[in-house]
Design an enzyme around this catalytic site. Structure first.
Site, PDB file in Angstrom:
ATOM      1  N   HIS A   1       0.855  -1.168  -0.031  1.00  0.00           N
ATOM      2  CA  HIS A   1       0.181  -0.064   0.050  1.00  0.00           C
ATOM      3  C   HIS A   1       0.869   1.192  -0.050  1.00  0.00           C
ATOM      4  O   HIS A   1       2.163   1.231   0.683  1.00  0.00           O
ATOM      5  CB  HIS A   1      -0.827  -0.074   1.227  1.00  0.00           C
TER       6      HIS A   1
ATOM      7  N   GLU B   1      -4.002   2.222  -7.197  1.00  0.00           N
ATOM      8  CA  GLU B   1      -4.415   3.340  -6.450  1.00  0.00           C
ATOM      9  C   GLU B   1      -3.397   4.568  -6.658  1.00  0.00           C
ATOM     10  O   GLU B   1      -2.280   4.688  -6.088  1.00  0.00           O
ATOM     11  CB  GLU B   1      -4.325   3.079  -4.734  1.00  0.00           C
TER      12      GLU B   1
ATOM     13  N   GLU C   1       0.904   3.970   1.716  1.00  0.00           N
ATOM     14  CA  GLU C   1       1.129   4.398   2.735  1.00  0.00           C
ATOM     15  C   GLU C   1       2.324   3.594   3.817  1.00  0.00           C
ATOM     16  O   GLU C   1       3.024   4.224   4.177  1.00  0.00           O
ATOM     17  CB  GLU C   1      -0.045   4.357   3.845  1.00  0.00           C
TER      18      GLU C   1
HETATM   19  P1  PGA Z   1      -9.501   5.945   0.240  1.00  0.00           P
HETATM   20  O1  PGA Z   1      -8.400   4.806   0.649  1.00  0.00           O
HETATM   21  O2  PGA Z   1     -10.863   5.175  -0.123  1.00  0.00           O
HETATM   22  O3  PGA Z   1      -9.866   6.515   1.516  1.00  0.00           O
HETATM   23  O4  PGA Z   1      -9.181   6.981  -0.613  1.00  0.00           O
HETATM   24  C1  PGA Z   1      -8.151   3.677  -0.488  1.00  0.00           C
HETATM   25  C2  PGA Z   1      -6.830   2.983  -0.129  1.00  0.00           C
HETATM   26  O5  PGA Z   1      -6.077   3.608   0.412  1.00  0.00           O
HETATM   27  O6  PGA Z   1      -6.882   1.717   0.077  1.00  0.00           O
END
Ligand code: PGA
Length: 253
Positions: free
Chosen positions: A98, A170, A100
């Site tokens: 991810h 994403e 993050e």
């Molecule tokens: P979000 O996050 O729908 O809050 O934009 C998606 C994700 O990071 O998987």
């Protein structure tokens, strides 16, 4: 024929009792009114709630998994959670890479390749996340960045291994910002990714590969995004924390 996958990534949200309420409300609702046949639901709670999630998923109303796993088998890695531990709770999936994790925890391609291998060795389906930053998109580098993120991890694996991986596209500029990719942007990138799978492996594998969209996908825009031919569902962050929003997305799929 690919199904539609609606996956909820709770990130670092909810306490035990909040998680319990949300999980059992969703579970009851899906039991009473199942989503359409071609729709699979996956919930990714924080680690401490995995067992609770297993209980809520008992009637097979949804799949569940973890948001991360360790790159090592087991041993002296304080604070880490192994793929084998996750599997031992009957989880089926694990999110890997991810943005993050890449940004705040320095997860590199090398680390992510180890994590994907750990998941596969433990019979967990990796949901491998890729996505470009705003800077990359504005500089017109988005396709190159995506190709690189796939090349350094997924494309190092055999066709057999890759056949059990789910991709989540994403765009970083869309995550948690309320700024969703347009259906044109999403479809264009998903088609590009599918084509990379066809070039690297085979057309058959590319056709079977699930590519989810993530980034401010919500109850209002999900239907339109999921209708794109190469978008096979969504990885939902914020909107998966609210029962009504998440169920609306599931039922609109
Ligand atoms: P979000 O996050 O729908 O809050 O934009 C998606 C994700 O990071 O998987």
């Amino acid at each position: 024929m690919r199904k539609t996958i609606v996956a909820g990534n709770w990130k670092m949200n909810k306490t035990f009792s909040e998680a319990e309420d949300l999980l059992f409300e969703i579970s009851e609702q899906l039991y009473d009114t199942p989503p359409s046949q071609g729709v699979d639901v996956i919930i990714f709670p924080p680690f401490p709630f995995l067992e609770l999630t297993a209980d809520a998923a008992e009637d097979d109303v949804f799949y569940f998994g973890a948001q991360n796993c360790a790159e090592h088998d087991k041993g002296a890695y304080t604070g880490e959670v192994s793929a084998a531990m996750i599997k031992s709770l009957d989880a089926t999936h694990v999110i890997i890479g991810h943005s993050e994790r890449r940004k705040y925890y320095g997860e590199t391609g090398e680390i992510l390749l180890n994590k994907v291998k750990q998941a596969l060795n433990n019979d967990l389906v990796p949901v491998f996340c890729i996505g470009e930053s705003l800077e990359d998109r504005e500089a017109g580098r988005h396709f190159d960045v995506i190709k690189e993120q796939l090349s350094e991890v997924v494309f190092k694996l055999s066709e057999e291994d890759v056949s059990s991986i789910i991709i989540a596209y994403e765009p970083v500029w869309a995550i948690g910002t309320g700024k969703t990719a347009t259906t044109e942007q999403a479809q264009e990138m998903h088609a590009y990714i599918r084509n990379l799978f066809a070039e690297t492996y085979s057309k058959e594998l590319a056709e079977e590969t699930y590519i989810l969209y993530g980034g401010s996908c919500n109850a209002k825009n999900a239907k339109e995004l999921f209708a794109c031919p190469d978008v096979d569902g969504g990885l939902i962050g914020g909107a998966s924390l609210n029962k009504d929003d998440f169920l609306t997305i599931i039922y609109s799929a």
